[in-house]
Write an enzyme that holds these catalytic residues in place. Structure first.
Site, PDB file in Angstrom:
ATOM      1  N   CYS A  98       0.860  -1.177   0.000  1.00 50.02           N
ATOM      2  CA  CYS A  98       0.000   0.000   0.000  1.00 50.02           C
ATOM      3  C   CYS A  98       0.901   1.232   0.000  1.00 50.02           C
ATOM      4  O   CYS A  98       1.705   1.425   0.920  1.00 50.02           O
ATOM      5  CB  CYS A  98      -0.868  -0.027   1.262  1.00 50.02           C
ATOM      6  SG  CYS A  98      -1.933   1.415   1.460  1.00 50.02           S
ATOM      7  N   CYS A 106      -0.911   3.663  -6.599  1.00 43.67           N
ATOM      8  CA  CYS A 106      -1.785   3.064  -5.589  1.00 43.67           C
ATOM      9  C   CYS A 106      -2.019   1.639  -6.050  1.00 43.67           C
ATOM     10  O   CYS A 106      -2.275   1.392  -7.241  1.00 43.67           O
ATOM     11  CB  CYS A 106      -3.113   3.823  -5.505  1.00 43.67           C
ATOM     12  SG  CYS A 106      -4.396   2.954  -4.564  1.00 43.67           S
TER      13      CYS A 106
HETATM   14  N1  DGL Z   1      -3.954   0.638  -2.017  1.00 44.27           N
HETATM   15  C1  DGL Z   1      -3.539   1.774  -1.333  1.00 44.27           C
HETATM   16  C2  DGL Z   1      -2.327   2.437  -1.941  1.00 44.27           C
HETATM   17  O1  DGL Z   1      -1.525   1.783  -2.561  1.00 44.27           O
HETATM   18  C3  DGL Z   1      -4.451   2.810  -0.822  1.00 44.27           C
HETATM   19  C4  DGL Z   1      -5.849   2.868  -1.037  1.00 44.27           C
HETATM   20  C5  DGL Z   1      -6.594   3.607   0.047  1.00 44.27           C
HETATM   21  O2  DGL Z   1      -6.780   4.824  -0.065  1.00 44.27           O
HETATM   22  O3  DGL Z   1      -6.987   2.928   0.969  1.00 44.27           O
HETATM   23  O4  DGL Z   1      -2.143   3.606  -1.779  1.00 44.27           O
END
Ligand code: DGL
Length: 268
Positions: free
Chosen positions: A75, A186
């Site tokens: 993430c 993301c």
């Molecule tokens: N999947 C996450 C990232 O790579 C974030 C998504 C979220 O805002 O929860 O930033």
């Protein structure tokens, strides 16, 4: 359990990190994995820094308590908010984060126009500012916060008119002066990559950091003597804070679909 047979813990604010998990499994199929998606609290990217730090620490603790040998923060948002805290807390194990794959994008040609799609928090934090500073002479870098896009993926809505309209509105300001590449900053966004490509056109190159993160994880495990060399195929356990059958099924679908997108059509 023998030290190097212990699972690798991978987590995200929700299902997006499965795009990184796919790269990890492809590169190191002999490893065992536990993936934890905190869909109950997704999205993280529009919360306060303190909230994301608390949630990230809770995710990591949950996996460490299950005996993982390494942590992959799949993430970008959690990485930018809390990676130094996690590295301090778990100084005795490899903790690998992810950041927008800006480097390969700026190299595609002389001074390209590069759009970086990410959550508001990723783009606001110091980690990204530093990354942008590093490459600012080599490319025109355009940060594009995308609040609302994560929710499409969490709903399993990876194509369709609504998503197309959302993306068209998001990219409208870049119509006049076209961009050369897009960085998916993301881990949810690779699941809507086909739709991003459709809206921006075939010429635009798209980059994401999943494969690089998997290679970095392999390098760190090797360095620490933690690679699983058993030669057998490992297992993948998916866990989600919502704990519903729907999330479990959607997670499996995202993990196992032959092509990343359009996934739902492929499986039906
Ligand atoms: N999947 C996450 C990232 O790579 C974030 C998504 C979220 O805002 O929860 O930033």
């Amino acid at each position: 359990m023998e030290e190097n047979r212990r699972p690798i813990g991978v987590f995200d604010s929700g299902l997006g990190g499965i795009s990184v998990l796919r790269e990890l499994v492809a590169l190191m199929p002999q490893e065992n994995y536990i993936f934890y998606g905190d869909s109950k609290h997704a999205p993280y990217g529009t919360k306060t820094l303190q909230m994301v730090q608390e949630l990230t620490c809770a995710d990591a603790k949950y996996l460490v308590e299950q005996g993982v040998k390494a942590l992959v923060v799949a993430c970008n948002t959690a990485t930018s908010a809390a990676i130094p805290i996690l590295r301090r807390e778990y100084a005795d194990m490899p903790v690998i984060g992810i950041e927008p794959a800006l480097k390969p994008a700026v190299l595609v040609k002389a001074y390209p126009r590069v759009l970086v799609m990410a959550t508001p928090m990723t783009l606001r934090e110091e980690k990204f500012r530093k990354l942008m500073d590093k490459f600012k002479e080599q490319a025109e870098i355009l940060p594009l916060p995308c609040p609302g896009l994560v929710e499409f993926v969490e709903r399993g809505e990876l194509e369709g008119q609504e998503l197309e309209a959302f993306l068209s509105a998001l990219f409208a300001p870049y119509k006049k002066q076209p961009i050369d590449c897009v960085v998916l900053g993301c881990t949810h966004y690779p699941f809507v990559r086909s739709m991003i490509q459709k809206v921006l056109g075939e010429k635009v190159l798209i980059f994401d950091g999943g494969a690089g993160t998997a290679r970095e994880t392999q390098r760190r495990l090797k360095e620490c003597g933690l690679l699983n060399t058993s030669g057998e195929r490992g297992s993948v356990v998916l866990q989600n804070s919502l704990g519903t059958k729907e999330m479990e099924e959607l997670g499996r679908l995202l993990l196992e679909a032959k092509q990343l997108s359009p996934i739902l059509n492929k499986s039906s």
